[in-house]
Design an enzyme around this catalytic site. Structure first.
Site, PDB file in Angstrom:
ATOM      1  N   THR A   1       0.976  -1.092  -0.242  1.00  0.00           N
ATOM      2  CA  THR A   1       0.190  -0.222   0.024  1.00  0.00           C
ATOM      3  C   THR A   1       0.998   1.035   0.219  1.00  0.00           C
ATOM      4  O   THR A   1       1.829   1.063   0.455  1.00  0.00           O
ATOM      5  CB  THR A   1      -0.751   0.145   1.234  1.00  0.00           C
ATOM      6  OG1 THR A   1      -1.405   0.912   1.587  1.00  0.00           O
ATOM      7  CG2 THR A   1      -0.172  -0.193   2.817  1.00  0.00           C
ATOM      8  N   ASP A   2       0.319   2.078  -0.430  1.00  0.00           N
ATOM      9  CA  ASP A   2       0.973   3.493  -0.258  1.00  0.00           C
ATOM     10  C   ASP A   2       1.266   4.122   0.970  1.00  0.00           C
ATOM     11  O   ASP A   2       1.824   4.917   1.157  1.00  0.00           O
ATOM     12  CB  ASP A   2       0.043   4.554  -1.219  1.00  0.00           C
ATOM     13  CG  ASP A   2      -0.840   4.712  -0.893  1.00  0.00           C
ATOM     14  OD1 ASP A   2      -2.487   4.250   0.185  1.00  0.00           O
ATOM     15  OD2 ASP A   2      -1.654   5.854  -1.372  1.00  0.00           O
ATOM     16  N   GLU A   3       0.267   3.484   2.425  1.00  0.00           N
ATOM     17  CA  GLU A   3       0.206   4.300   3.746  1.00  0.00           C
ATOM     18  C   GLU A   3       1.519   3.743   4.100  1.00  0.00           C
ATOM     19  O   GLU A   3       2.169   4.317   4.890  1.00  0.00           O
ATOM     20  CB  GLU A   3      -1.160   3.349   4.259  1.00  0.00           C
ATOM     21  CG  GLU A   3      -2.451   3.254   3.281  1.00  0.00           C
ATOM     22  CD  GLU A   3      -3.649   3.180   4.528  1.00  0.00           C
ATOM     23  OE1 GLU A   3      -3.396   3.455   5.450  1.00  0.00           O
ATOM     24  OE2 GLU A   3      -4.099   2.904   3.306  1.00  0.00           O
TER      25      GLU A   3
ATOM     26  N   TYR B   1      -1.663  -0.719  10.946  1.00  0.00           N
ATOM     27  CA  TYR B   1      -1.701  -0.997   9.432  1.00  0.00           C
ATOM     28  C   TYR B   1      -0.382  -1.151   8.920  1.00  0.00           C
ATOM     29  O   TYR B   1       0.087  -2.226   8.038  1.00  0.00           O
ATOM     30  CB  TYR B   1      -3.036  -0.518   9.317  1.00  0.00           C
ATOM     31  CG  TYR B   1      -3.252  -0.446   7.856  1.00  0.00           C
ATOM     32  CD1 TYR B   1      -3.163  -2.250   6.949  1.00  0.00           C
ATOM     33  CD2 TYR B   1      -3.133   0.104   6.379  1.00  0.00           C
ATOM     34  CE1 TYR B   1      -3.157  -2.136   5.570  1.00  0.00           C
ATOM     35  CE2 TYR B   1      -3.359   0.138   5.303  1.00  0.00           C
ATOM     36  CZ  TYR B   1      -2.980  -1.592   4.850  1.00  0.00           C
ATOM     37  OH  TYR B   1      -3.658  -2.435   3.489  1.00  0.00           O
TER      38      TYR B   1
ATOM     39  N   LYS C   1       1.938  -3.720   7.431  1.00  0.00           N
ATOM     40  CA  LYS C   1       2.052  -3.853   6.120  1.00  0.00           C
ATOM     41  C   LYS C   1       4.487  -3.422   5.334  1.00  0.00           C
ATOM     42  O   LYS C   1       4.327  -3.769   4.618  1.00  0.00           O
ATOM     43  CB  LYS C   1       1.663  -2.398   5.113  1.00  0.00           C
ATOM     44  CG  LYS C   1      -0.273  -3.460   5.326  1.00  0.00           C
ATOM     45  CD  LYS C   1      -0.501  -4.894   4.687  1.00  0.00           C
ATOM     46  CE  LYS C   1      -0.199  -4.723   2.996  1.00  0.00           C
ATOM     47  NZ  LYS C   1      -0.607  -5.985   2.148  1.00  0.00           N
TER      48      LYS C   1
END
Ligand code: NAD
Ligand code: TYD
Length: 387
Positions: A159-161, A185, A189
């Site tokens: 993810t970009d997060e 989260y 990741k």
């Protein structure tokens, strides 16, 4: 015999039509988390385009929904296995039996709000689960012929997060942006991304990692912003925006994400990372008002007026990232991918999909999707004989 195989309650393998096949395929993909939102879209799109079968391993957490794969009932190219990516003996046995040419790892706990309330499951699946999966795959890969080893891919869907939050004027995340995860989260990741990177650099496993922005589209669980807003609007409930609603996300239609993953799998260079984005930065308030305008046309409120009247500002999420933005130019220049949908066209398709799939929505909102297999096939999932 591996422990996971002895226990039929742990290993519950079946084709969706509950037939068994002994056929061995020379080419097969293994997908983890293929009963979730993006995984299910990927499996369906893959099998709509290719004959290459898919082995789908999913733990069926609350986010796993076999009714999203109902259209594949009777399709012997789809082999579904209920199981955990962290179950090393199960995964190793499946790899030996099905001999996939690639593993695509979608399996994860994926919802930021849940990670704030209960981070343990995020560490268990996203960190420990990815570690165990990498070890199972490394063991399998090490026994392949040199030619098979070179052709093999482990594609990790991230993810970009993991890059953290951007200020309004900062340039979008590139592949080399430093990791600054802010939520349980995104931290979990990020940890999984580091493991994947290390398994390449240390052991030579041919890995690919993708960083995608926020997805939306068919089959998304209505805890995420866009389906939550659609379903709340239609049932006359409040449309809750956290804080001032000015947080920015980049939005990508899920089928564009799946197309990008197919392209990275086909042509990505092992050890490399690829950003995937929709070129569609919007504030959450813009997303909500665009949705309301669409719904006003497609399904006008019985009492008149706009759905926008249902928008409500609620307490902000702790540690809420202000802005994500993705620079996906590498994927376009090197691999020739760009999104087919604009935010407006993808959102229109999405709203129409939710309006046209009331039985799926009812299954999800009532919770009965969790019993989909027993409802459709009766009691008792057939178990696969150990082979
Ligand atoms: P999802 O929550 O809808 O689905 C996750 C799936 O993984 C579910 O079917 C669940 O049952 C399964 N799963 C969970 N733990 C498992 C385990 N231990 N073993 C096997 N299966 C397990 O998630 P999604 O939105 O489809 O996201 C898929 C992947 O894409 C995730 O890795 C997520 O981090 C990443 N991603 C998602 C988005 C997004 O906007 N949804 C954006 C970028 C990246
Ligand atoms: P979400 O779909 O949970 O994805 P993520 O947090 O991974 O980006 O949320 C998208 C954005 O919408 C995020 O800024 C949080 C916000 N949001 C709301 O304002 N209200 C809601 O009810 C939800 C679920 C999200």
């Amino acid at each position: 015999m591996p422990s996971g195989i002895k226990n039929a309650s742990i290993l519950t393998e079946y084709l969706l039509q509950f037939t068994q096949t002994n056929k061995r395929y020379t080419n097969m993909l293994m997908i983890t988390g293929g009963a979730g939102f993006i995984g299910a879209n990927f499996v369906k799109d893959w099998l709509a385009q290719y004959d290459e079968p898919v082995l789908n391993l999913d733990k069926l957490t609350y986010a796993g929904n076999l009714s999203s794969l109902a259209a594949l009932q009777g399709d012997t190219r789809h082999v579904f296995v209920k199981g955990d990516i962290a179950d090393r003996s199960l995964v190793r046995q499946l790899l030996s039996r099905h001999r996939p040419r690639a593993v695509l790892n979608f399996a994860a706990e994926s919802h930021v709000d849940r990670s704030i309330h209960g981070p343990q499951a995020f560490v268990d699946t996203n960190v420990t689960g990815t570690f165990q999966l990498l070890e199972s795959v490394r063991d399998y890969w090490s026994e392949l012929s040199r030619q098979e080893q070179q052709a093999f891919r482990f594609l990790h869907v991230s993810t970009d997060e993991v890059f953290g939050s951007l200020y309004p004027t900062e340039p979008a995340f590139t592949e080399v942006h430093p990791y600054r995860p802010n939520s349980p989260y995104s931290a979990s990741k990020a940890a999984s991304d580091h493991l994947v990177r290390a398994w390449h650099h240390t052991y030579g496993l041919p890995v690919l990692t993708t960083h995608c922005s926020n997805n939306y589209g068919p089959y998304q669980f209505p805890e995420k912003l866009i389906p939550l807003m659609i379903l709340n609007a239609l049932s006359g409930k409040a449309l809750p925006l956290y804080g001032d609603g000015q947080q920015v996300r980049d939005w990508l239609y899920v089928k564009d994400h799946c197309a990008a993953l197919r392209r990275v799998l086909e042509a990505g260079s092992p050890g490399e990372t690829y950003n995937i984005g929709g070129c569609s930065e919007r504030t959450n308030l813009q997303v909500a008002t665009t949705l309301c305008t669409l719904l006003d046309t497609l399904c006008p409120r019985a009492e008149g007026g706009s759905y926008a009247a249902q928008i409500t500002f609620v307490k902000d999420r702790p540690g809420h990232d202000r802005r994500y933005a993705i620079d996906a130019s590498r994927l376009e220049s090197e691999l020739g991918w760009k999104p087919a949908e604009t935010f407006e066209s993808g959102l229109c398709k999405t709203v129409n999909w939710y309006l046209a799939h009331q039985p799926w929505v009812d299954d999800v909102t009532s919770g009965s999707y969790r019993h989909w297999v027993t409802q459709h096939y009766g009691e008792g999932e057939p178990s696969c004989p150990a082979s």
